[in-house]
Motif scaffolding. Structure first.
Motif, short mmCIF file in Angstrom:
data_model
loop_
_atom_site.label_atom_id
_atom_site.label_comp_id
_atom_site.label_asym_id
_atom_site.label_seq_id
_atom_site.Cartn_x
_atom_site.Cartn_y
_atom_site.Cartn_z
N GLU A 161 0.81 -1.21 0.00
CA GLU A 161 0.00 0.00 0.00
C GLU A 161 0.84 1.27 0.00
O GLU A 161 0.50 2.26 -0.63
CB GLU A 161 -0.90 0.04 1.24
CG GLU A 161 -2.02 -0.97 1.25
CD GLU A 161 -2.89 -0.80 2.48
OE1 GLU A 161 -2.52 -0.04 3.40
OE2 GLU A 161 -3.95 -1.44 2.53
N ASP A 162 1.94 1.24 0.75
CA ASP A 162 2.70 2.47 0.93
C ASP A 162 4.13 2.16 1.33
O ASP A 162 4.42 1.11 1.90
CB ASP A 162 2.05 3.34 2.03
CG ASP A 162 2.43 4.80 1.92
OD1 ASP A 162 3.19 5.17 1.00
OD2 ASP A 162 1.97 5.59 2.77
N VAL A 163 5.03 3.09 1.00
CA VAL A 163 6.42 3.04 1.44
C VAL A 163 6.71 4.38 2.09
O VAL A 163 6.50 5.43 1.49
CB VAL A 163 7.39 2.79 0.27
CG1 VAL A 163 8.83 2.81 0.77
CG2 VAL A 163 7.08 1.46 -0.41
N ILE A 164 7.16 4.35 3.35
CA ILE A 164 7.33 5.56 4.15
C ILE A 164 8.78 5.66 4.60
O ILE A 164 9.32 4.71 5.18
CB ILE A 164 6.41 5.52 5.39
CG1 ILE A 164 4.96 5.30 4.98
CG2 ILE A 164 6.56 6.81 6.21
CD1 ILE A 164 4.06 4.84 6.12
N THR A 165 9.39 6.80 4.35
CA THR A 165 10.76 7.02 4.81
C THR A 165 10.73 7.86 6.07
O THR A 165 10.14 8.94 6.11
CB THR A 165 11.58 7.75 3.73
OG1 THR A 165 11.60 6.95 2.55
CG2 THR A 165 13.01 7.95 4.20
N GLY A 166 11.38 7.35 7.11
CA GLY A 166 11.39 8.05 8.39
C GLY A 166 12.38 9.18 8.41
O GLY A 166 13.21 9.34 7.51
#
Length: 239
Positions: A161-166
């Motif tokens: 669904e999603d790729v999130i970079t912290g």
């Protein structure tokens, strides 16, 4: 796709789990028994059992121990009948807490969970009181420095669904629970190894705790972790 980093919290949690590694076999055995009982003893046709067996192997559990517990669950051996019960409550500073248990005595378990909350300054709530603050999903977290582009290409093509970079460069992949295995295989095929890979209850928002509040919250989590019937604990605190 920027987002807040989960890295510090994940490393903190893994460190606490490593310190309590003696309980892992007990929890994994219960998971194997319930997964096999509910979905059958054929791991190739039972995704939950496959995941439980993977956890068992990661914990260095012998193959004959795994097989014996699958047989126990599917009626080939006498065994204890566990049921799954979820409890919800609040910790320090309004932190939402979900406690998943497997038990052969629900009266004992609810008494122990309630006592743990009250002893550490929390409150046991009612069903649904905090679950709406979490998303049931597959989650993969990669260490800071991992190529976001490589993760994104492999994950999204596999149905994530999603790729999130912290903020500190850790890369997080979110997917539907049913897509977990497909996304995991695609990431591994791309040579990407996640530090954390699980189907979880991911908090939609987090509450930062410091100082005394952080210590009190960790005490609550430790007390809950020490209960024999507790399988998983999910919360939205950043300690």
């Amino acid at each position: 796709m920027a987002g807040h980093s989960k890295w510090a919290n994940i490393q903190h949690r893994k460190g606490r789990q490593d310190a309590k590694r003696g309980k892992i076999w007990t929890r994994v055995i219960r998971e194997i028994i319930v997964a096999a009982r509910d979905g059958g003893g054929d791991a190739s046709a039972n995704p939950r059992l496959r995941m439980a067996i993977d956890k068992a192997k990661a914990a260095n559990m012998p193959a004959d121990t795994i097989k014996r517990n699958v047989d126990k669950a599917t009626g080939n051996l006498d065994g204890v009948n566990y049921e799954e019960i979820r409890y919800e409550g609040y910790g320090i500073g309004g932190v939402a807490v979900i406690v998943d248990t497997m038990t052969d005595n629900r009266v004992r378990t609810v008494a122990e969970v309630r006592h743990a909350f009250s002893k550490a300054g929390g409150n046991l709530g009612t069903d649904g009181s905090v679950a709406f603050q979490f998303k049931h999903c597959g989650q993969f977290v990669f260490a800071p420095g991992t190529s976001e582009d490589a993760v994104m290409e492999a994950a999204l093509e596999a149905g994530a669904e999603d790729v999130i970079t912290g903020e500190d460069g850790a890369v997080e992949v979110i997917c539907e629970p049913g897509d977990f295995e497909a996304v995991q295989k695609a990431l591994e095929a791309a040579g990407l190894t996640a530090e954390l890979a699980e189907v979880t209850m991911r908090p939609e928002n987090t509450i930062a705790l410091e100082g005394e509040d952080a210590e009190r919250m960790q005490k609550l989590l430790d007390v809950l972790e020490d209960l024999d019937d507790v399988q998983e604990i999910y919360h939205n605190a950043e300690i």
